[in-house]
Design a protein around this motif. Structure first.
Motif, mmCIF file in Angstrom:
data_model
loop_
_atom_site.group_PDB
_atom_site.id
_atom_site.type_symbol
_atom_site.label_atom_id
_atom_site.label_comp_id
_atom_site.label_asym_id
_atom_site.label_seq_id
_atom_site.Cartn_x
_atom_site.Cartn_y
_atom_site.Cartn_z
ATOM 1 N N SER A 8 11.866 65.479 3.459
ATOM 2 C CA SER A 8 11.017 65.095 2.331
ATOM 3 C C SER A 8 9.558 65.360 2.709
ATOM 4 O O SER A 8 9.224 65.469 3.885
ATOM 5 C CB SER A 8 11.215 63.623 1.969
ATOM 6 N N ILE A 9 8.710 65.455 1.694
ATOM 7 C CA ILE A 9 7.291 65.724 1.939
ATOM 8 C C ILE A 9 6.631 64.462 2.491
ATOM 9 O O ILE A 9 6.714 63.390 1.893
ATOM 10 C CB ILE A 9 6.593 66.168 0.642
ATOM 11 N N THR A 10 6.012 64.592 3.630
ATOM 12 C CA THR A 10 5.411 63.441 4.299
ATOM 13 C C THR A 10 3.946 63.263 3.906
ATOM 14 O O THR A 10 3.301 64.186 3.397
ATOM 15 C CB THR A 10 5.498 63.609 5.825
ATOM 16 N N ASP A 11 3.433 62.075 4.168
ATOM 17 C CA ASP A 11 2.011 61.803 3.908
ATOM 18 C C ASP A 11 1.119 62.676 4.791
ATOM 19 O O ASP A 11 0.038 63.102 4.370
ATOM 20 C CB ASP A 11 1.701 60.327 4.153
ATOM 21 N N ALA A 12 1.589 62.909 6.019
ATOM 22 C CA ALA A 12 0.820 63.757 6.935
ATOM 23 C C ALA A 12 0.712 65.182 6.392
ATOM 24 O O ALA A 12 -0.338 65.833 6.517
ATOM 25 C CB ALA A 12 1.482 63.764 8.309
ATOM 26 N N ALA A 13 1.801 65.673 5.770
ATOM 27 C CA ALA A 13 1.786 67.019 5.193
ATOM 28 C C ALA A 13 0.797 67.099 4.036
ATOM 29 O O ALA A 13 0.059 68.077 3.894
ATOM 30 C CB ALA A 13 3.186 67.393 4.713
ATOM 31 N N ARG A 14 0.743 66.056 3.218
ATOM 32 C CA ARG A 14 -0.189 66.040 2.082
ATOM 33 C C ARG A 14 -1.637 65.944 2.584
ATOM 34 O O ARG A 14 -2.542 66.527 1.998
ATOM 35 C CB ARG A 14 0.137 64.889 1.144
ATOM 36 N N ALA A 15 -1.838 65.202 3.664
ATOM 37 C CA ALA A 15 -3.186 65.065 4.212
ATOM 38 C C ALA A 15 -3.688 66.393 4.795
ATOM 39 O O ALA A 15 -4.894 66.665 4.785
ATOM 40 C CB ALA A 15 -3.207 63.984 5.280
#
Length: 311
Positions: A8-15
């Motif tokens: 799943s898309i992680t918060d770190a990836a979005r950051a």
């Protein structure tokens, strides 16, 4: 061995996203506001000042509705990896992103067709009122309209049928080369945008008016020069990123450039009409007569206003 993709898309990836999600949402919302305001002002001006809506107004409404759908797809693409690094996007999310991107291309093509159609019909309305002699430029306008229609139908069919059998995933070896499709579409779009921009320049020279007024009208249509600029930028970017592997960033950038072109086309088509509103309502001046015709009958019924050329 390389690390496996997350599920799943992680918060770190979005950051760490090269194109922040907040920027994607903000740009889409800004464009929605712009096209909505200009379309609303156009329709209000036609209804309250001119007392006469025509097909160029209704095609603008269709293009406006298509832009809203286009923007909503863009916001949803962000939720499935748009703007993120490709390596941070799970396979299932990328599959959904890819499907939305294909849908966005088809919606964009239909929407931009109606935006350009509205501009071309506006040229006919202004420069070739009923009973006017049809010059070479009239036939050029007709040719551009039909070529845009054929191009739109052809591109939609190409995108829809690029994978046969249809159950194949986009990007499979048996699918048509998506890069070639986008490259061809961008090239044709630049030619189309340029023609739409050049046509009024030839028509304006035929008008008998002062140089100052001509320059003012040129300025209204000159804003449309941004449309081919965005088309060229999109083509240059696609060529530069032909072998790029960060697919979610590349596709999102192409999407935003296409959206900018769409918004410019709608605003360009509305500006000559909206200017009448500001001249008459804001500056409290008489609007100029279009084509030397007398003002429309203020006692026309709503049905006569909404239904063009109805006796």
């Amino acid at each position: 061995m390389g690390s496996l993709k997350p599920t799943s898309i992680t918060d770190a990836a979005r950051a760490a996203a090269p194109i922040p999600g907040s920027a994607i949402v903000g740009i889409n919302v800004l464009y929605i506001v712009l096209v909505t305001v200009f379309t609303a002002l156009r329709m209000y001006t036609r209804f309250s000042v001119h007392k006469n809506l025509w097909w160029d107004d209704w095609t603008t409404v269709v293009s406006w509705a298509g832009t809203l759908v286009f923007c909503s797809i863009g916001i949803q693409m962000r939720d499935h990896g748009g703007g993120l690094n490709f390596t941070d996007v799970p396979g299932a999310e990328f599959t959904m992103f890819n499907k939305m991107y294909q849908n966005a291309q088809m919606v964009a093509r239909v929407s931009i067709f109606f935006a350009k159609l509205a501009i071309l019909l506006l040229y006919i309305r202004i420069f070739y009122p009923r009973g006017t002699y049809k010059t070479t430029l009239w036939w050029v306008i007709q040719a551009v309209i039909w070529l845009n229609l054929l191009y739109t139908v052809g591109l939609i069919l190409t995108i829809s049928l690029q994978c046969v059998p249809l159950h194949l995933r986009y990007g499979s070896p048996n699918c048509a080369n998506q890069y070639d499709i986008l490259l061809s579409a961008s090239t044709i779009n630049i030619i189309s945008d340029t023609l739409v921009l050049v046509i009024p320049m030839g028509l304006l020279w035929r008008l008998h008016m002062s140089r100052a007024k001509k320059l003012g009208i040129f300025a209204l249509f000159a804003f449309g020069a941004l449309a081919p600029v965005f088309s060229i930028a999109r083509l240059v970017y696609q060529v530069a990123q032909a072998k790029g592997e960060n697919k979610t960033v590349i596709a999102e950038t192409v999407f935003l450039l296409a959206l900018a072109e769409q918004v410019v086309s709608i605003v360009t088509g509305c500006m000559p009409v909206v200017s009448v509103y500001f001249i008459k309502r804001v500056f409290n001046k008489k609007s100029a007569k279009v084509g030397g015709k007398p003002p429309n009958d203020p006692n026309r019924t709503i049905t006569q206003i909404l239904w063009p050329n109805r006796e």
